[in-house]
Design a protein around this motif. Sequence first.
Motif, PDB file in Angstrom:
ATOM      1  N   VAL A   1      98.969-103.391  18.798  1.00  0.00           N
ATOM      2  CA  VAL A   1      99.813-104.578  18.963  1.00  0.00           C
ATOM      3  C   VAL A   1     101.278-104.145  19.044  1.00  0.00           C
ATOM      4  N   PHE A   2     101.961-104.752  19.980  1.00  0.00           N
ATOM      5  CA  PHE A   2     103.391-104.494  20.215  1.00  0.00           C
ATOM      6  C   PHE A   2     104.059-105.860  20.016  1.00  0.00           C
ATOM      7  N   PRO A   3     104.355-106.203  18.752  1.00  0.00           N
ATOM      8  CA  PRO A   3     104.617-107.600  18.414  1.00  0.00           C
ATOM      9  C   PRO A   3     106.033-108.092  18.707  1.00  0.00           C
TER      10      PRO A   3
ATOM     11  N   VAL B   1     109.820 -93.511  18.553  1.00  0.00           N
ATOM     12  CA  VAL B   1     110.997 -94.186  19.118  1.00  0.00           C
ATOM     13  C   VAL B   1     110.596 -94.730  20.478  1.00  0.00           C
ATOM     14  N   TYR B   2     110.881 -96.013  20.682  1.00  0.00           N
ATOM     15  CA  TYR B   2     110.540 -96.673  21.946  1.00  0.00           C
ATOM     16  C   TYR B   2     111.847 -97.066  22.624  1.00  0.00           C
ATOM     17  N   LEU B   3     112.167 -96.391  23.718  1.00  0.00           N
ATOM     18  CA  LEU B   3     113.356 -96.748  24.507  1.00  0.00           C
ATOM     19  C   LEU B   3     112.935 -97.793  25.522  1.00  0.00           C
TER      20      LEU B   3
ATOM     21  N   SER C   1     111.264-105.639  30.272  1.00  0.00           N
ATOM     22  CA  SER C   1     110.143-105.818  31.183  1.00  0.00           C
ATOM     23  C   SER C   1     110.607-106.320  32.553  1.00  0.00           C
ATOM     24  N   GLY C   2     110.145-105.640  33.590  1.00  0.00           N
ATOM     25  CA  GLY C   2     110.423-106.089  34.960  1.00  0.00           C
ATOM     26  C   GLY C   2     111.846-105.833  35.442  1.00  0.00           C
ATOM     27  N   VAL C   3     112.634-105.064  34.694  1.00  0.00           N
ATOM     28  CA  VAL C   3     114.022-104.827  35.133  1.00  0.00           C
ATOM     29  C   VAL C   3     114.066-103.907  36.359  1.00  0.00           C
TER      30      VAL C   3
ATOM     31  N   GLY D   1     110.569-101.409  33.585  1.00  0.00           N
ATOM     32  CA  GLY D   1     110.986-101.143  34.964  1.00  0.00           C
ATOM     33  C   GLY D   1     110.325 -99.942  35.616  1.00  0.00           C
ATOM     34  N   ILE D   2     109.264 -99.397  35.015  1.00  0.00           N
ATOM     35  CA  ILE D   2     108.565 -98.272  35.666  1.00  0.00           C
ATOM     36  C   ILE D   2     107.551 -98.880  36.638  1.00  0.00           C
ATOM     37  N   LYS D   3     107.808 -98.725  37.942  1.00  0.00           N
ATOM     38  CA  LYS D   3     106.921 -99.381  38.909  1.00  0.00           C
ATOM     39  C   LYS D   3     106.469 -98.475  40.045  1.00  0.00           C
TER      40      LYS D   3
ATOM     41  N   VAL E   1     105.160 -96.671  29.168  1.00  0.00           N
ATOM     42  CA  VAL E   1     104.543 -98.003  29.131  1.00  0.00           C
ATOM     43  C   VAL E   1     104.630 -98.616  30.525  1.00  0.00           C
ATOM     44  N   ILE E   2     103.522 -99.193  30.979  1.00  0.00           N
ATOM     45  CA  ILE E   2     103.560 -99.926  32.246  1.00  0.00           C
ATOM     46  C   ILE E   2     102.976-101.325  32.025  1.00  0.00           C
ATOM     47  N   GLY E   3     103.768-102.332  32.386  1.00  0.00           N
ATOM     48  CA  GLY E   3     103.320-103.711  32.216  1.00  0.00           C
ATOM     49  C   GLY E   3     103.342-104.468  33.526  1.00  0.00           C
TER      50      GLY E   3
HETATM   51  C1  1GP Z   1     108.222-104.052  28.352  1.00  0.00           C
HETATM   52  O1  1GP Z   1     108.465-101.690  28.353  1.00  0.00           O
HETATM   53  C2  1GP Z   1     107.606-102.730  28.633  1.00  0.00           C
HETATM   54  O2  1GP Z   1     108.336-104.269  27.000  1.00  0.00           O
HETATM   55  C3  1GP Z   1     107.032-102.668  30.016  1.00  0.00           C
HETATM   56  O3  1GP Z   1     107.968-102.985  31.002  1.00  0.00           O
HETATM   57  O4  1GP Z   1     106.821-104.695  32.374  1.00  0.00           O
HETATM   58  O5  1GP Z   1     108.687-103.379  33.339  1.00  0.00           O
HETATM   59  O6  1GP Z   1     106.501-102.299  32.905  1.00  0.00           O
HETATM   60  P1  1GP Z   1     107.471-103.339  32.501  1.00  0.00           P
END
Ligand code: 1GP
Length: 246
Positions: free
Chosen positions: A76-78, A169-171, A175-177, A204-206, A223-225
């Motif tokens: 979970v990434f709350p 550490v999460y840099l 999301s979606g930048v 922003g990794i796309k 991370v990819i969302g």
């Molecule tokens: C957002 O880092 C994550 O919290 C994922 O970002 O949706 O841009 O992949 P993206």
Amino acid sequence: MKMIYDELVRHRGRAVLPLLDPDKVVRDEDFYSEAARSVCPYATAFLVGGSTGVGQLETDRTVKLVKSVCDKPVIVFPGSPCQVVPSANAILFMSLLNSTNRKYLIDYQLEGALLVHRYGVEPIPTAYIIVGEGGTAGWVGEAKAIPPEKPELLAMYVLAAKYLGFKLVYLEAGSGVRRSVPPQMVGLAKKLLGDEVFLVVGGGIKDVSTAVEAVRSGADGIVIGTVLEKDPRTGVQIAKAVAEGG
Ligand code: 1GP
């Protein structure tokens, strides 16, 4: 018991963390179940979480949806303590270090701690740091985002995170930048953290080249969302490239 954090460390430099936002998942479970299934072979663990419209119900459903199609751990990434669920394997127990609101620094953590304890979910002590645009996470989290051209500001946060004993550490660029965390910033963070703290980069990794560059610059995991939502095929390609060592 298998520790999820150790599992991440075993995948240092090639860890792939696909992120599913429960607010979106509950509106189209078929689509996300297919996306989770296709990225599963390359995922180290899934992240489940979001900044808006997410409670325990949505989080639990999303965790279970992932588990129904994939045998990888779910973390979970709350966005709030309402996202602590017993069905998850672990939780990024995090403090948004550059928030200007104590809610995101310590108050939410106080609310969530007893639930994490009761449910037996593995807490991964996480320093969450917003760099650049910040997206919704930056806005909701009231972050004083670090300008991408100010590495000395990032250095202070990263060292403080290390000295405070955070394990991850999460840099976060948001999301979606448009612009992900610049490679120089990733490289600096890695140099200061060494292998003591696991470094995750997201936002922003796309495409494959941005992901591979992040890892080559020093990210232990990415991370990819959004890309999985908008273009699952590219999402899977990114995951494969990183998992197989760029
Ligand atoms: C957002 O880092 C994550 O919290 C994922 O970002 O949706 O841009 O992949 P993206």
